[in-house]
Scaffold this active site. Structure first.
Site, PDB file in Angstrom:
ATOM      1  N   ASN A   1       0.813  -1.220   0.000  1.00  0.00           N
ATOM      2  CA  ASN A   1       0.000   0.000   0.000  1.00  0.00           C
ATOM      3  C   ASN A   1       0.848   1.272   0.000  1.00  0.00           C
ATOM      4  OD1 ASN A   1       0.938   0.225   2.619  1.00  0.00           O
ATOM      5  ND2 ASN A   1      -1.077   0.061   3.595  1.00  0.00           N
TER       6      ASN A   1
ATOM      7  N   ALA B   1       4.402  -7.563   4.500  1.00  0.00           N
ATOM      8  CA  ALA B   1       3.664  -6.341   4.824  1.00  0.00           C
ATOM      9  C   ALA B   1       3.330  -6.337   6.315  1.00  0.00           C
ATOM     10  CB  ALA B   1       2.388  -6.274   3.998  1.00  0.00           C
TER      11      ALA B   1
ATOM     12  N   TYR C   1       3.538  -4.785  19.496  1.00  0.00           N
ATOM     13  CA  TYR C   1       4.161  -5.240  18.253  1.00  0.00           C
ATOM     14  C   TYR C   1       4.572  -6.710  18.367  1.00  0.00           C
ATOM     15  CZ  TYR C   1       7.712  -5.954  14.672  1.00  0.00           C
ATOM     16  OH  TYR C   1       8.442  -6.468  13.642  1.00  0.00           O
TER      17      TYR C   1
ATOM     18  N   ARG D   1      22.017  -5.967  20.640  1.00  0.00           N
ATOM     19  CA  ARG D   1      21.195  -6.442  19.534  1.00  0.00           C
ATOM     20  C   ARG D   1      22.018  -7.357  18.638  1.00  0.00           C
ATOM     21  NH1 ARG D   1      18.131  -4.664  22.530  1.00  0.00           N
ATOM     22  NH2 ARG D   1      16.460  -3.145  22.269  1.00  0.00           N
TER      23      ARG D   1
END
Length: 305
Positions: free
Chosen positions: A32, A73, A140, A207
């Protein structure tokens, strides 16, 4: 074979599309463009601008008749998920359900789903294996894990094959300053613009940074391997945010100021993914270390900024 890639105009998705086309796959992109970029769309791919939650997604499947799906997506910003949990769930959960229904109706041979290390949530400073407890600390993380459950049940009920790839912090060319690995893009862009850098927390949080081309290769391999498996994609290596800053700083002649701010809600302290399963099942291994990955990324931003 034809592959439909959702989010194929985005940071990671566009690299996957490029690799698929390089290997001779016919490729269809559904994006999109909310975070994707028209400039990233491979001209050899068919492109449809469409939201993943749209009922018109079915028309694309009907027209293009893909054999395989790679699902990228997503809403990928942790802070946005905390501020707008409903929007986060609509995109990541409902969008995936809509896609799965299309996969089922049009007899897709397999779906490869991009999940996240965020599903593990708070862990010790250790190498995280796929069997670790799922305990996300952000919406999330929840909205990336919930589709894993739907995919698993679609397989149990209807036999839809899948591979779920849980990514470490992905970085590389085309990345924006948003998303889980966005700190690399932010640091590099700020150095190039000679702007101050903000480190949230004390910078000791670690990380596992994985280069985007290695991630694209994992997706390519997952089309034919790792059926009905959940697999970590990372380097199984840790670097603190402070060390990342010093590493990037060493590649620039002019220093920039660094400031420290309060740690953000939903941020994980430690994240490092064990990649033994990926190497064994997918026959995959990362080719880039942080040093040469950063070199390529910095070169990209020097040319584009």
């Amino acid at each position: 074979m034809k592959v439909l890639v959702t989010g194929g105009a985005g940071f990671i998705g566009s690299h996957i599309v490029d690799l698929l086309i390089e290997y001779g796959y016919k490729t269809v992109i559904v994006d999109n463009l909310s975070t994707g970029n028209k400039n990233f769309i491979n001209p050899k791919a068919e492109f449809y601008k469409l939201d993943l939650t749209s009922p018109d997604l079915k028309k694309i499947f009907e027209k293009e008749k893909p054999h395989l799906v790679i699902h990228h997506a997503a809403q990928v910003i942790v802070t946005k998920s905390i501020n707008s949990p409903l929007l986060d769930a609509q995109i990541n959960i409902l969008g995936t359900i809509n896609l799965l229904q299309c996969c089922l109706e049009f007899n897709i041979k397999k779906i490869v789903y991009s999940s996240s290390s965020a599903v593990y949530g708070k862990t010790e400073d250790c190498s995280i294996e796929e069997g670790f407890p799922i305990q996300p600390i952000s919406f999330y993380g929840i909205s990336k894990y919930t589709p894993e459950q739907y995919i698993s049940i679609f397989n149990q009920l209807y036999g839809l094959p899948f591979t779920i790839l849980r990514y470490a912090n992905v970085y590389g060319p085309r990345q924006t300053s948003n998303g889980e690995g966005g700190v690399v893009a932010i640091f590099i862009q700020n150095f190039l613009k000679e702007k101050p850098i903000i480190i949230y927390g004390d910078g000791t949080q670690t990380r596992d940074f994985i280069y985007v081309k290695d991630v694209a290769q994992a997706n390519l391999l997952a089309l034919k391997k790792g059926e009905n498996e959940v697999i970590n994609i990372g380097r199984n290596d840790k670097i603190s945010i402070n060390d990342l800053f010093y590493n990037i700083s060493s590649k620039f002649s002019k220093p920039v100021p660094v400031e420290y701010a309060a740690i953000r809600k939903g941020d994980i302290q430690f994240s490092r993914l064990n990649n033994t399963k990926a190497m064994k099942i997918l026959n995959w291994q990362p080719l880039y270390n942080v040093n040469n990955g950063l070199d390529e990324t910095i070169e990209y931003y020097r040319k584009t900024l």
